[in-house]
Design a protein around this motif. Structure first.
Motif, PDB file in Angstrom:
ATOM      1  N   ASN A 135      65.681  13.676  74.309  1.00 29.38           N
ATOM      2  CA  ASN A 135      64.490  13.593  75.156  1.00 29.38           C
ATOM      3  C   ASN A 135      64.639  14.494  76.371  1.00 29.38           C
ATOM      4  N   THR A 136      63.587  15.175  76.705  1.00 29.96           N
ATOM      5  CA  THR A 136      63.590  15.944  77.946  1.00 29.96           C
ATOM      6  C   THR A 136      63.316  14.970  79.086  1.00 29.96           C
ATOM      7  N   PRO A 137      64.148  15.011  80.141  1.00 29.77           N
ATOM      8  CA  PRO A 137      63.926  14.068  81.239  1.00 29.77           C
ATOM      9  C   PRO A 137      62.575  14.285  81.917  1.00 29.77           C
ATOM     10  N   GLY A 138      62.069  13.253  82.532  1.00 26.69           N
ATOM     11  CA  GLY A 138      60.821  13.376  83.280  1.00 26.69           C
ATOM     12  C   GLY A 138      59.644  12.805  82.525  1.00 26.69           C
ATOM     13  N   LEU A 139      58.556  12.613  83.268  1.00 26.10           N
ATOM     14  CA  LEU A 139      57.332  12.084  82.664  1.00 26.10           C
ATOM     15  C   LEU A 139      56.578  13.210  81.956  1.00 26.10           C
ATOM     16  N   ASN A 140      55.903  12.852  80.891  1.00 26.72           N
ATOM     17  CA  ASN A 140      55.033  13.783  80.162  1.00 26.72           C
ATOM     18  C   ASN A 140      55.779  14.976  79.561  1.00 26.72           C
ATOM     19  N   THR A 141      57.062  14.805  79.340  1.00 28.47           N
ATOM     20  CA  THR A 141      57.843  15.874  78.719  1.00 28.47           C
ATOM     21  C   THR A 141      58.007  15.559  77.238  1.00 28.47           C
ATOM     22  N   PRO A 142      58.343  16.540  76.425  1.00 28.23           N
ATOM     23  CA  PRO A 142      58.460  16.272  74.989  1.00 28.23           C
ATOM     24  C   PRO A 142      59.634  15.344  74.672  1.00 28.23           C
ATOM     25  N   PRO A 143      59.372  14.299  73.881  1.00 28.39           N
ATOM     26  CA  PRO A 143      60.486  13.481  73.400  1.00 28.39           C
ATOM     27  C   PRO A 143      61.322  14.316  72.419  1.00 28.39           C
ATOM     28  N   GLY A 144      62.570  13.912  72.232  1.00 25.01           N
ATOM     29  CA  GLY A 144      63.428  14.764  71.410  1.00 25.01           C
ATOM     30  C   GLY A 144      64.220  14.026  70.359  1.00 25.01           C
ATOM     31  N   ASN A 145      64.649  14.785  69.374  1.00 26.39           N
ATOM     32  CA  ASN A 145      65.506  14.307  68.295  1.00 26.39           C
ATOM     33  C   ASN A 145      65.981  15.556  67.557  1.00 26.39           C
ATOM     34  N   PRO A 146      67.228  15.549  67.082  1.00 27.82           N
ATOM     35  CA  PRO A 146      67.725  16.766  66.418  1.00 27.82           C
ATOM     36  C   PRO A 146      66.900  17.148  65.185  1.00 27.82           C
ATOM     37  N   ASP A 147      66.218  16.159  64.631  1.00 28.59           N
ATOM     38  CA  ASP A 147      65.557  16.386  63.336  1.00 28.59           C
ATOM     39  C   ASP A 147      64.036  16.279  63.453  1.00 28.59           C
ATOM     40  N   TRP A 148      63.484  16.525  64.635  1.00 25.21           N
ATOM     41  CA  TRP A 148      62.064  16.279  64.901  1.00 25.21           C
ATOM     42  C   TRP A 148      61.173  17.019  63.892  1.00 25.21           C
ATOM     43  N   HIS A 149      60.354  16.303  63.179  1.00 20.97           N
ATOM     44  CA  HIS A 149      59.412  16.942  62.237  1.00 20.97           C
ATOM     45  C   HIS A 149      58.392  15.915  61.747  1.00 20.97           C
ATOM     46  N   LEU A 150      57.392  16.405  61.075  1.00 22.67           N
ATOM     47  CA  LEU A 150      56.425  15.551  60.374  1.00 22.67           C
ATOM     48  C   LEU A 150      56.871  15.454  58.926  1.00 22.67           C
ATOM     49  N   PRO A 151      56.319  14.511  58.166  1.00 20.23           N
ATOM     50  CA  PRO A 151      56.573  14.562  56.725  1.00 20.23           C
ATOM     51  C   PRO A 151      56.052  15.896  56.177  1.00 20.23           C
ATOM     52  N   PRO A 152      56.689  16.408  55.158  1.00 24.36           N
ATOM     53  CA  PRO A 152      56.274  17.710  54.633  1.00 24.36           C
ATOM     54  C   PRO A 152      54.896  17.651  53.960  1.00 24.36           C
ATOM     55  N   ALA A 153      54.336  18.812  53.715  1.00 26.34           N
ATOM     56  CA  ALA A 153      52.964  18.895  53.192  1.00 26.34           C
ATOM     57  C   ALA A 153      52.822  18.254  51.812  1.00 26.34           C
ATOM     58  N   ASP A 154      53.902  18.254  51.017  1.00 27.51           N
ATOM     59  CA  ASP A 154      53.783  17.695  49.666  1.00 27.51           C
ATOM     60  C   ASP A 154      54.119  16.204  49.645  1.00 27.51           C
ATOM     61  N   MET A 155      54.419  15.632  50.789  1.00 23.31           N
ATOM     62  CA  MET A 155      54.723  14.193  50.843  1.00 23.31           C
ATOM     63  C   MET A 155      54.369  13.717  52.252  1.00 23.31           C
ATOM     64  N   LYS A 156      53.080  13.584  52.506  1.00 22.88           N
ATOM     65  CA  LYS A 156      52.624  13.436  53.893  1.00 22.88           C
ATOM     66  C   LYS A 156      52.887  12.062  54.509  1.00 22.88           C
ATOM     67  N   MET A 157      53.070  11.080  53.646  1.00 23.20           N
ATOM     68  CA  MET A 157      53.353   9.714  54.132  1.00 23.20           C
ATOM     69  C   MET A 157      52.465   9.347  55.337  1.00 23.20           C
ATOM     70  N   VAL A 158      51.171   9.347  55.059  1.00 28.11           N
ATOM     71  CA  VAL A 158      50.190   9.055  56.113  1.00 28.11           C
ATOM     72  C   VAL A 158      50.245   7.585  56.502  1.00 28.11           C
ATOM     73  N   PHE A 159      50.331   7.299  57.787  1.00 34.11           N
ATOM     74  CA  PHE A 159      50.165   5.925  58.276  1.00 34.11           C
ATOM     75  C   PHE A 159      48.754   5.734  58.831  1.00 34.11           C
ATOM     76  N   GLN A 160      48.315   6.770  59.566  1.00 31.72           N
ATOM     77  CA  GLN A 160      47.040   6.674  60.299  1.00 31.72           C
ATOM     78  C   GLN A 160      45.914   6.277  59.353  1.00 31.72           C
ATOM     79  N   GLY A 161      45.224   5.205  59.676  1.00 32.34           N
ATOM     80  CA  GLY A 161      44.060   4.804  58.893  1.00 32.34           C
ATOM     81  C   GLY A 161      44.393   3.972  57.661  1.00 32.34           C
ATOM     82  N   ARG A 162      45.665   3.800  57.354  1.00 28.01           N
ATOM     83  CA  ARG A 162      46.037   3.027  56.174  1.00 28.01           C
ATOM     84  C   ARG A 162      45.978   1.526  56.485  1.00 28.01           C
ATOM     85  N   SER A 163      45.441   0.763  55.526  1.00 27.40           N
ATOM     86  CA  SER A 163      45.520  -0.691  55.652  1.00 27.40           C
ATOM     87  C   SER A 163      46.943  -1.108  55.307  1.00 27.40           C
TER      88      SER A 163
END
Lengths: 216, 153, 752
Positions: A119-147
């Motif tokens: 994590n970058t220190p301070g408010l409104n700074t980007p949170p961090g992780n060595p492996d920061w990424h989204l699920p890849p395009a062929d396996m999106k694992m969507v949570f948003q909007g899912r029941s």
């Protein structure tokens, strides 16, 4: 080929079993859904991990799991589109960074250009992780909007979950990026459960039959 | 002491490893082409290349840059000969000019990875760089001009 | 030769700094290398013959033109010297441009702002060029013993056709420098212009794209320390006490102290505005160290209560009470509604508006609001100062050195000739850097720590302690008779802490019965100039209202405006109408034609039009909007502008394009809100600035071609964008938008 045939067969058998339970449970307005553990997988499990099916406990556990997964700390990186979300209100990430094929961003807008290993220190700074990424395009694992039902189903589907079996799903609770949700950087809210509570609920859900609440 | 490779030169820097690369470049090494705009990776004025990636140096600690190659606007070319720099001059893109180093460094990664970027590609790559004067249209045009230039030799 | 330019410029910069002993910023155009000695050292200053404050020439015929006005992106460093080069009659390629020091005697009033540079300098710079040319010719006539009338010039060479003699300006420069400045020198005819009206590239373009130290934040000095100020967390608060023991233990930290900016009773001029008077200062070695130490300060703040400012300038010396309230945006809106219902100050009245409204068959009334706006200059406020008991050197980004110098003289107790102010290139200005409190702060800090100091505002400091564009509202009313004829017009505007009513602007002069009124609410939130601060709100509201009025009257929005302008021209109502109806109408007609207003592909877009006159220039835009991914997106814009003679057409077009992008951004997303005095948008994560993907694909700019003396361009194209965007939004969504920013809504307030 043999295995998949077997899977199908054992799966359908279990579905039938669950259907019976489903009828039994209908008064509780629950629909059940089972994880397709193969015999091989079962053999690989320690005796204590062998599922003891308990639809009530499983559904209760998934409710807790779902509350965490749908919190901004988890959902923001599991968007329905190709742009991550941001903030407690899960708005579209400013500057619209795109997922890219590997989930790591595109061109000069790769996740790790801003999201550092920590994590970058301070408010409104980007949170961090060595492996920061989204699920890849062929396996999106969507949570948003899912029941809850949809998400449970999706989490268990090897085609949608990165080919994870029960063991791998259980292990995933300790994934570095999953745990990053509990180290969100200054000024960000934590998920509604502690990581330990989440992990317990996650494993309970998976090991008691992986039932999911019926869609309302 | 942290050893940094910046624009092909080795610098030994006496600074806390948590110091952002931006401030080491500007305050210690004296390379001020990389700009401070927001300090929170929102504006892109501080973009440098870290092993070829367009990192925001305001949030990139020098500990992360150790053992990697840093290129700043001063090191993009020796004689303003990078196709993007030429295109920027051809189209007289700059107004105040403060953000332009960051814009160019971001665009350079785009052009390296995509020889023929569409308008959508440019928007996708450049949305992290704010230009308060509003030179976006000329930046877009300059990237396309540079892409052509790059293709033609 | 171009190849050596980079290296040269850098060395020249360093050498020039060394020569000046304090870091004189010297700027060379890209062709400076043509005249370089082999060793690449800067030309020694003794060789320059100074013909006047703006022109220096070497024996080698290198022409150096001094730019009087500080550069913040409007390209004056190129366009102002172009005027000199034109009348001096030199090849632009021979020219090097240098930013002048602060010297109001030699270089005029040196104010960048109010779209003033061109208006202010057109004539003085023509004179400077023309008289210098004459002096050079006189020197040649004397040397060659010929009559002046037989001499001609071309591209920096003087010719005597009869004898076949010729010589460069450089040969006669030293002699010419001793000749008295001639009077009544004729200027070139506009048709003979060869530099002005042709596009010339930014003289600092190459330095910008190679990262040269051009900006105040880039400035460095031996032994320089970094200072930052910890401000109160909210407007209406002040310092109670602080404990710096932890901060002082942090690496690199030299000092922590509090001090007053202005002593009690200090008479503030109009540009001495500052948010807070008591400064809690941290001084240290590097920016990062000071930033970190600041976080270790333990500070107690307290409500400031009502305070008094002693204000001078226009209106004489007086005490002004600054209310101590911790302001909330919602409460500000409520208060504005209350004030809007009260009687206000009458600013203009034509005919009998009361009767017109009484007799109206239909009254249309609409209220518009706009939030405070922060400037968000990409380079945050900063300034270098080195102050001793004897003298002061100040270097950094500043729009109006002449306005801050008197303040420095009073505060530092030094005479003007002991105060040297150098203006660096500015990373944006937009009016913010006309307020020099930050260099006064830097000067006081330097004096206190007895060292050269660079004061730096972080982005958060810059955004949360600004000199903002005020918060505005205005109610427009129109009276229509039974035939839908416009018989009365009423504008009542207010603001915190001032209103944006320009009573003599269009449509005043076009309507028989007209009333303009204004009111204001005092506030502790500091406000000031901002790229046409009142005009950009007024244009948004008025132009939106005219659009709605045209619709109610069943008229095309352009035709409706043209009818009003025709009336204002043929039979103007009242006096002091501050616009030229012909020029106003011409930009509308031009944009109508260029945008193919009635054309066939019209249907693809939701179109909005607006025109406005302010800061002496006219601008009109047609904005073409589409809905893309569910969001309104301005895809293309047509702009027509009349700013008289266009000095540097491509750069002028760039500025209009920038104003359009800025206008779209600010109208859709711009805004600063407060909660208990705290600014809620502290950085770009919340203060939304328009980005690449939100910028139009095309902005086609057309200038009216005429030979009228040039006027400014920094502001005029900006205000009408707001109105055009509002009207396009209506077409795109079916909803009228009355509240800025149009796409960010605030709970509890009607968004449309």
């Amino acid at each position: 080929m043999d295995n998949s045939e077997k899977n199908k067969r054992s799966y359908s058998v279990r579905m039938r079993t669950f259907a019976v339970i489903g009828i039994l449970m209908s008064m509780a307005c629950l629909m059940t859904f089972g994880a397709g553990f193969t015999l091989v997988e079962k053999a690989a499990m320690a005796p204590s991990e062998i599922p003891v099916k308990d639809s009530v406990a499983s559904v209760e556990a998934f409710k807790e799991v779902y509350s965490v997964l749908m919190s901004p700390r988890c959902m923001n990186c599991h968007p329905s589109g190709n742009i991550p979300l941001q903030g407690e209100d899960s708005h579209l990430h400013a500057m619209l960074p795109k997922r890219g094929l590997d989930g790591k961003g595109v061109y000069s807008m790769k996740c790790t250009n801003c999201h550092q290993p920590v994590n970058t220190p301070g408010l409104n700074t980007p949170p961090g992780n060595p492996d920061w990424h989204l699920p890849p395009a062929d396996m999106k694992m969507v949570f948003q909007g899912r029941s809850a039902y949809e998400l449970a189903k999706q989490l268990l589907d090897p085609k949608q979950n990165g080919n994870k079996n029960l063991k791998k799903l259980i292990e995933h609770a300790d994934d570095g990026l999953v745990k990053a949700g509990w180290n969100p950087g200054e000024g960000r809210k934590l998920p509604p459960l502690t990581h330990a509570q989440f992990k317990k609920a996650w494993i309970t859900w998976l090991t008691t039959g992986a039932y999911a609440p019926k869609d309302k | 002491m942290i050893t940094l490779n910046i624009n092909k030169k080795t610098h030994r820097v006496d600074a806390d490893p948590n110091t952002p690369l931006l401030w080491v470049l500007r305050d210690i090494i004296g390379l001020v082409g990389t700009k401070y705009g927001c300090g929170v990776a929102q504006c892109g004025a501080c973009v440098v290349h870290l092993d070829g990636e367009a990192v925001r140096s305001c949030v990139t600690k020098i500990s992360r840059a150790q053992g990697k190659k840093v290129v700043t606007i001063e090191g993009l070319s020796e004689t303003n000969s990078h196709p993007l720099q030429k295109a920027w001059l051809d189209l007289d893109v700059s107004q105040c000019g403060y953000c332009q180093a960051g814009q160019i460094m971001s665009a350079a990664v785009l052009l390296r990875e995509n020889k023929n970027p569409s308008e959508q590609d440019i928007d996708d790559a450049m949305a992290g760089n704010i230009c308060r004067c509003g030179t976006y249209l000329r930046i877009r045009e300059a990237i396309q001009l540079a892409a052509k230039d790059q293709k033609n030799g | 030769m171009e190849k050596n330019n980079t290296d040269y410029s850098r060395r020249a910069f360093l050498r020039a700094s060394a020569l000046a002993g304090g870091g004189l910023m010297i700027h060379f155009s890209s062709l400076a290398s043509l005249v370089l000695p082999k060793n690449g050292e800067a030309v020694v200053s003794e060789q320059w013959s100074e013909l006047n404050g703006y022109i220096k020439i070497t024996p080698d015929n290198l022409i150096k033109l001094i730019c009087p006005n500080p550069e913040f992106g409007q390209n004056v460093m190129t366009s102002l010297p172009m005027i000199v080069a034109e009348e001096l009659d030199v090849d632009w390629k021979q020219v090097v441009v240098e930013m002048g020091p602060h010297d109001n005697v030699k270089l005029g009033s040196q104010f960048t702002g109010g779209s003033n540079s061109m208006r202010m300098y057109w004539r003085p710079l023509r004179e400077a060029g023309a008289t210098a040319r004459q002096m050079l010719m006189q020197a040649a006539a004397q040397s060659w013993e010929v009559v002046l009338e037989d001499l001609t010039t071309k591209a920096g060479i003087i010719y005597h056709e009869k004898s076949g003699k010729k010589g460069s300006y450089g040969e006669f420069a030293s002699k010419a420098a001793g000749i008295a400045v001639p009077k009544g020198v004729k200027f070139k005819a506009v048709k003979d212009f060869s530099v002005v009206r042709s596009s010339r590239k930014n003289v600092e373009g190459a330095k910008i794209i190679s990262g040269k130290p051009l900006f105040g934040l880039d400035y460095t000095h031996p032994g320089m320390q970094i200072a930052m100020i910890q401000h109160p967390p909210a407007f209406g608060m002040k310092l109670k006490s602080f404990d710096a023991s932890q901060a002082l233990k942090m690496p690199g930290i030299k000092d922590v102290f509090s001090m007053k900016l202005y002593e009690d009773g200090f008479e503030q001029g109009g540009f001495d505005v500052r948010s807070f008077n008591e400064l809690l200062v941290v001084v240290g070695k590097t920016t990062w160290e000071v930033m970190n130490a600041r976080k270790k300060l333990v500070v107690e703040w307290m409500p400031a209560g009502d305070t008094k400012n002693t204000v001078g300038g226009r209106g004489g010396k007086r005490e002004v009470v600054v209310p101590g309230e911790l302001e909330d945006t919602d409460a500000q809106h409520t208060k504005m509604r209350e004030y809007a219902a009260k009687p206000a100050q009458q600013l203009r009245k034509d005919g009998d508006p009361e009767t017109a409204f009484k007799n109206a068959a239909q009254i249309i009334e609409r209220t518009y609001t706009a939030p405070f706006l922060a400037h968000n200059c990409m380079e945050p406020m900063n300034f270098f100062a080195h102050v001793t008991a004897e003298k002061a050197l100040l270097v950094g980004p500043l729009q109006a050195p002449g306005w801050t110098e008197p303040t420095l003289m009073k505060v530092l107790n030094l005479p003007a000739d002991k105060i040297e102010i150098q203006m660096t290139r500015m990373g944006g200005g937009f009016g913010r850097r006309a307020y020099g409190h930050y260099l006064v702060e830097a000067a006081l800090i330097s004096r206190k720590v007895k060292a050269p100091v660079k004061l730096i505002y972080t982005r958060e400091d810059d955004t949360t302690y600004g000199i903002y564009r005020p918060m505005y509202t205005a109610t427009y009313r129109a009276a229509l008779d039974a035939d839908k004829k416009l018989i009365g017009f009423h504008l009542k505007g207010g603001g915190i802490p001032e209103h944006a009513v320009h009573a003599n602007r269009f449509p005043a002069g076009a309507i028989d019965n007209y009333l303009a009124e204004g009111w204001q609410i005092a506030s502790n939130i500091t406000v000031g100039a901002f790229r046409a601060p009142g005009s950009n709100f007024a244009a948004a509201a008025e132009q939106s209202f005219l659009d709605e009025l045209a619709e109610a009257m069943g008229k095309d929005p352009i035709d409706f405006r043209l009818e009003l302008l025709k009336r204002a021209k043929d039979k103007p109502v009242g006096r002091n109408n501050d616009y030229n109806a012909d020029r106003y109408a011409a930009v509308l007609q031009l944009v109508k034609e260029k945008s193919d207003w009635n054309g066939a592909d019209h249907g693809k877009y939701s179109r909005g039009v607006a025109a406005y006159f302010c800061h002496s220039s006219y601008a009109a835009h047609v904005v073409d909007m589409v809905i893309r991914d569910g969001q309104p997106y301005v895809e293309r814009v047509f702009s027509a502008v009349d700013c008289g003679i266009v000095i540097n057409p491509d750069a002028a077009a760039n500025m209009v394009q920038g104003a359009v992008v800025d206008g779209i951004g600010n109208s859709l997303y711009g805004g600063l809100t407060h909660k208990a005095g705290v600014v809620e948008e502290s950085n770009f994560h919340k203060y939304r600035i328009i980005r690449m993907h939100e910028a139009p694909k095309k902005i086609e700019v057309t200038f009216v071609q005429n030979e009228i003396d040039p006027t400014g361009l920094g502001e005029p194209p900006f205000p009408p964008v707001f109105g055009a965007v509002a009207s396009a939004l209506y077409k795109a969504t079916g909803k009228r938008f009355y509240q800025q920013p149009f796409l960010l809504t605030r709970p509890g307030l009607p968004s449309a």
